[in-house]
Design an enzyme around this catalytic site. Structure first.
Site, mmCIF file in Angstrom:
data_model
loop_
_atom_site.group_PDB
_atom_site.id
_atom_site.type_symbol
_atom_site.label_atom_id
_atom_site.label_comp_id
_atom_site.label_asym_id
_atom_site.label_seq_id
_atom_site.Cartn_x
_atom_site.Cartn_y
_atom_site.Cartn_z
ATOM 1 C CG ASP A 82 91.088 -91.396 -42.623
ATOM 2 O OD1 ASP A 82 90.661 -91.741 -41.510
ATOM 3 O OD2 ASP A 82 90.925 -92.079 -43.659
ATOM 4 C CG HIS A 83 93.455 -94.495 -40.958
ATOM 5 N ND1 HIS A 83 93.242 -95.386 -39.940
ATOM 6 C CD2 HIS A 83 92.364 -94.572 -41.750
ATOM 7 C CE1 HIS A 83 92.087 -95.982 -40.105
ATOM 8 N NE2 HIS A 83 91.514 -95.506 -41.191
ATOM 9 N N GLY A 179 88.719 -100.814 -48.216
ATOM 10 C CA GLY A 179 88.893 -101.358 -49.565
ATOM 11 C C GLY A 179 87.624 -102.052 -50.039
ATOM 12 C CG HIS A 206 87.396 -95.898 -40.338
ATOM 13 N ND1 HIS A 206 88.575 -95.349 -40.766
ATOM 14 C CD2 HIS A 206 86.999 -95.158 -39.279
ATOM 15 C CE1 HIS A 206 88.892 -94.317 -39.987
ATOM 16 N NE2 HIS A 206 87.947 -94.192 -39.067
ATOM 17 N N GLY A 207 85.654 -97.880 -43.727
ATOM 18 C CA GLY A 207 85.404 -98.948 -44.698
ATOM 19 C C GLY A 207 84.024 -98.868 -45.332
HETATM 20 P P1 13P Z 1 86.865 -97.403 -47.913
HETATM 21 O O1 13P Z 1 88.088 -97.215 -48.742
HETATM 22 O O2 13P Z 1 86.491 -98.831 -47.754
HETATM 23 O O3 13P Z 1 85.718 -96.583 -48.417
HETATM 24 O O4 13P Z 1 87.199 -96.898 -46.437
HETATM 25 C C1 13P Z 1 87.406 -95.547 -46.220
HETATM 26 C C2 13P Z 1 87.944 -95.312 -44.872
HETATM 27 O O5 13P Z 1 87.517 -95.876 -43.897
HETATM 28 C C3 13P Z 1 89.017 -94.318 -44.757
HETATM 29 O O6 13P Z 1 89.575 -94.309 -43.479
#
Ligand code: 13P
Length: 279
Positions: A82-83, A179, A206-207
């Site tokens: 990821d990323h 986050g 994401h997120g």
């Molecule tokens: P969160 O930490 O908000 O769950 O996001 C996870 C994410 O998108 C990882 O790339």
């Protein structure tokens, strides 16, 4: 079952009109908790780790653990970087047997993002692995550092991006952020609908931490096929450890089990939502 590519999982999710949960892991307890939940619900998942997590969870140690967990699992599992921040890390993940990678070029101008992503697609194809890329900017940050302002994905640019890169999954920015959200997010379903109408590529949210079950399911109805959860699992582990440390008779083994159980509960809750079960 087996380790499978992101493309395979998302093709099946598209047919079933569900989303596959992508759960971030940082240690063995997180891996075991996530896999246990997936097996109990007989649902494939994605185990992933972001490059910013590697200082505390080195890729050469945790990567083989993730791959082994996927290979030994009773359900299909994709192991994803990821990323990614560097081409070399993407290459290392592929060498370790990851079945999917992301090199995050979302902060670059679109032409540079396309060029970088094309290189990753070419590299991943040598390993038979899938590629996710991001267009627009998801808010917050993935593990410290600068907080990014949200820039919603432009649907027309999304078509160009997907056609020119041939990626397997596109991460979109629709008001989501990494986050814990300081205030409840207002997702731009109008933007998501426009991207989904324009683009055949499976979409990624994401997120995920802090998004309501109703909003998750509305996203899934509009093309989201991979949904990322990180902070909720890391918080669950931390809170379980804190509670354990104040408990009588605590020892390492009880602590380890409590951390695994906390992730299992969090992953299970999210898988049910992503499977479009009634909430
Ligand atoms: P969160 O930490 O908000 O769950 O996001 C996870 C994410 O998108 C990882 O790339």
């Amino acid at each position: 079952m087996a380790i499978v590519t992101l493309k395979e999982l998302l093709t099946s999710a598209s047919e079933k009109k569900v989303s596959v949960g992508a759960f971030s892991v940082g240690n063995m307890e997180m891996v075991l908790g996530a896999v246990r939940a997936a097996e109990e619900l007989n649902t494939p998942i994605i185990l992933q780790i972001a490059e910013v997590r590697l200082p505390t969870s080195p890729l050469d140690i945790i990567g083989p653990m993730m791959v082994a967990a996927a290979e030994n699992s009773e359900v299909d599992i994709c192991v994803h970087l990821d990323h990614g921040l560097n081409y070399e890390t993407v290459e290392q993940a592929l060498d370790l047997g990851f079945s999917s990678v992301m090199l995050d070029g979302s902060l670059l101008p679109i032409e540079e993002n396309i060029e970088l992503t094309q290189e990753v697609v070419e590299l991943a194809s040598e390993y038979g692995a899938s590629v996710e890329a991001e267009l627009g900017v998801v808010g917050g940050n993935e593990g410290g550092g600068k907080t990014h302002e949200i820039q919603c994905t432009d649907p027309l640019s999304a078509i160009k991006f997907c056609l020119e890169t041939n990626i397997d999954a596109l991460a979109v920015a629709i008001g989501n952020a990494h986050g814990n959200y300081p205030v409840a997010p207002k997702l731009r379903f109008d933007v998501l609908k426009a991207i989904n109408a324009a683009c055949k590529t499976p979409l990624v949210l994401h997120g995920g931490t802090g998004i309501t079950p109703e909003d998750f399911q509305e996203c899934i109805r509009n093309g989201i096929r991979k949904t990322n959860i990180a902070t909720a699992s890391f918080d669950a582990v931390t809170n379980a450890a804190k509670a354990m440390c104040n408990a009588d008779g605590v020892n390492y083994f009880k602590l380890s089990q409590a951390m695994q159980d906390a992730v299992y509960e969090n992953v299970k809750k999210h898988i049910k939502i992503f499977n479009m079960e009634t909430i």
